[in-house]
Design a protein around this motif. Structure first.
Motif, short mmCIF file in Angstrom:
data_model
loop_
_atom_site.label_atom_id
_atom_site.label_comp_id
_atom_site.label_asym_id
_atom_site.label_seq_id
_atom_site.Cartn_x
_atom_site.Cartn_y
_atom_site.Cartn_z
N LYS A 1 10.15 6.43 -2.28
CA LYS A 1 10.28 7.82 -2.74
C LYS A 1 11.66 8.43 -2.47
O LYS A 1 12.22 9.09 -3.35
CB LYS A 1 9.18 8.69 -2.13
CG LYS A 1 7.85 8.53 -2.86
CD LYS A 1 6.80 9.44 -2.26
CE LYS A 1 5.44 9.15 -2.88
NZ LYS A 1 4.34 9.64 -2.04
N LEU B 1 4.95 2.63 -1.16
CA LEU B 1 5.13 3.77 -2.08
C LEU B 1 6.00 4.84 -1.41
O LEU B 1 6.96 5.35 -2.00
CB LEU B 1 3.74 4.33 -2.43
CG LEU B 1 3.55 4.97 -3.79
CD1 LEU B 1 4.09 4.10 -4.91
CD2 LEU B 1 2.06 5.26 -4.00
N ASP B 2 5.68 5.14 -0.16
CA ASP B 2 6.47 6.14 0.58
C ASP B 2 7.91 5.67 0.79
O ASP B 2 8.84 6.46 0.78
CB ASP B 2 5.83 6.42 1.95
CG ASP B 2 4.52 7.19 1.80
OD1 ASP B 2 4.30 7.77 0.71
OD2 ASP B 2 3.71 7.19 2.76
N ASP C 1 0.85 -1.19 0.00
CA ASP C 1 0.00 0.00 0.00
C ASP C 1 0.89 1.25 0.00
O ASP C 1 2.05 1.20 -0.41
CB ASP C 1 -0.96 -0.03 1.21
CG ASP C 1 -0.23 -0.41 2.50
OD1 ASP C 1 0.93 0.05 2.66
OD2 ASP C 1 -0.77 -1.18 3.31
N ASP C 2 0.36 2.36 0.52
CA ASP C 2 1.12 3.62 0.52
C ASP C 2 2.43 3.51 1.30
O ASP C 2 3.38 4.26 1.04
CB ASP C 2 0.27 4.74 1.13
CG ASP C 2 -0.79 5.21 0.14
OD1 ASP C 2 -0.71 4.80 -1.04
OD2 ASP C 2 -1.70 5.95 0.55
#
Ligand code: PLP
Length: 369
Positions: A27, A23-24, A19-20
């Motif tokens: 980054k 993604l985080d 999930d996020d």
């Protein structure tokens, strides 16, 4: 009869828990414009060492290449025999074939599906150089028994721990018993990086060999003088970032998978001829799968498919694979029976309690028709 069978949402057998958070996690690598193995991989190595108490850990691009790398590091005599359970994934056997070794297949126990120690000992010959025990479906095989046999016969051990990250045997993390071990982080694993693997060793010399072999024959990048022969088995820092994020989720994943495992067993333990995998008394289990057997496997799997529930069959035995079978074919009856009768029920973080209830109801309906 269940007349809702076409209207229910499909329940998949596996699903990723990403999930996020992942993604985080990737980054900063993009922002820093750093993609190859680097700071994230170094941090993940330390986290894995803390969690498992392994002395050394190095990455590989996937589990199959990880096993191959481990075999190269062990430097076994070309053409020598390596004993591998027949009930495993193809990659276990392929790593041996591509490392110029001769796989010799052994049977497994009917209750735990893990390597049969009596058959293992029977198959040792003067040509045997190593054993590759495999920890199947989220438990650890009787690795102490394997190590005792290996020691007595002077054999190396490469643990195929692809499916047992985070799992302990007699209080010790899997993969810290053998000379080298490999854990896969493929997409369907309990903790994933998409692709990727980590190798453990407790031996400093083997660690140095692994480091050289995986990085073009040099201890560190940045030089064009290569003191040894070597290939490229590095991973990317994006993969390592995902691994770091997944590692934080492991306690939650372990808890939920154990709950699902218990729910299935409580609901189905007395249903038809359905049998669950037993767990060795000294092993923990993090249910990588929920494997069961029944003589009516094909009919039950088709029934569940018709009720929008995905299942997955067991491995096809290595000793019967088109490119590995002998003539006449060897007989390993337990591996063959498991392959004919086994399949896996859905288990992942997106399965709700109500899904398990629906799955169990569909199975009970099948047996009470
Ligand atoms: C027992 C076993 N060995 C080896 C592998 C190979 O790992 P990978 O898919 O990462 O190449 C797997 C599967 O994924 C496996 O389950």
């Amino acid at each position: 009869m269940n007349d809702t069978k076409d209207t229910q949402p499909r329940i998949s057998q596996v699903d990723l828990y990403i999930d996020d958070a992942e993604l985080d996690a990737i980054k900063p690598s993009i922002a820093k414009r750093w993609l190859t193995e680097g700071p994230n991989a170094a941090e993940l190595t330390e986290e894995i060492k803390k969690l498992s108490e392994t002395r050394y850990a190095v990455f590989a691009p996937n589990g199959t290449l990880g096993l191959y790398l481990g075999l190269l590091a062990l430097d076994l005599p070309k053409g020598s025999e390596i004993i591998i359970p027949s009930f495993t994934f193809y990659g276990s056997a392929m790593s041996a074939v591509f490392a110029d070794l001769k796989p010799v297949f052994v049977d497994c126990y009917e209750d735990t599906y893990n390597i049969d120690l009596e058959d293992l000992e029977r198959k040792i010959t003067p040509q045997t150089s190593a054993i590759m025990p495999v920890h199947i479906y989220g438990q650890v095989c009787d690795i102490q028994g394997v190590m005792e046999i290996a020691k007595r016969h002077g054999l190396k051990v490469l643990e195929d721990a692809a499916q047992s990250f985070g799992v302990h045997f007699d209080g010790q993390h899997s993969g810290t018993f053998g000379d080298i071990a490999m854990f896969s982080f493929f997409s369907d694993k309990v903790v994933t990086m998409g692709e990727g693997a980590v190798l453990f060793t407790q031996d400093e010399q083997l660690y140095e060999r692994l480091r050289l072999l995986r990085n073009q024959g040099r201890p560190n990048s940045g030089t064009f003088v290569h003191p040894e022969l070597g290939m490229n088995f590095r991973i990317t820092d994006l993969h390592a970032a995902i691994g770091l994020s997944q590692l934080k989720k492991l306690p939650e994943i372990r808890k939920r998978r154990t709950q699902l495992w218990d729910m299935y067993r409580d609901a189905l333990w007395d249903t038809g001829d359905l049998r669950f995998m037993s767990v060795h008394p000294k092993s923990e289990v993090i249910p990588f799968r929920v494997p069961v057997t029944t003589a009516q496997r094909d009919d039950l799997a088709a029934w569940m498919q018709a009720h929008a529930i995905d299942t997955r069959s067991f491995f096809y035995p290595m000793h019967l694979q088109p490119k590995l079978r002998s003539e006449p074919p060897q007989s390993l009856p337990v591996s063959e029976k498991l392959s004919e009768q086994g399949f896996c029920l859905p288990v992942h973080q997106h399965i709700k309690d109500a899904d398990v209830e629906r799955i169990c109801q569909v199975i009970r309906q099948f047996f009470s028709r």
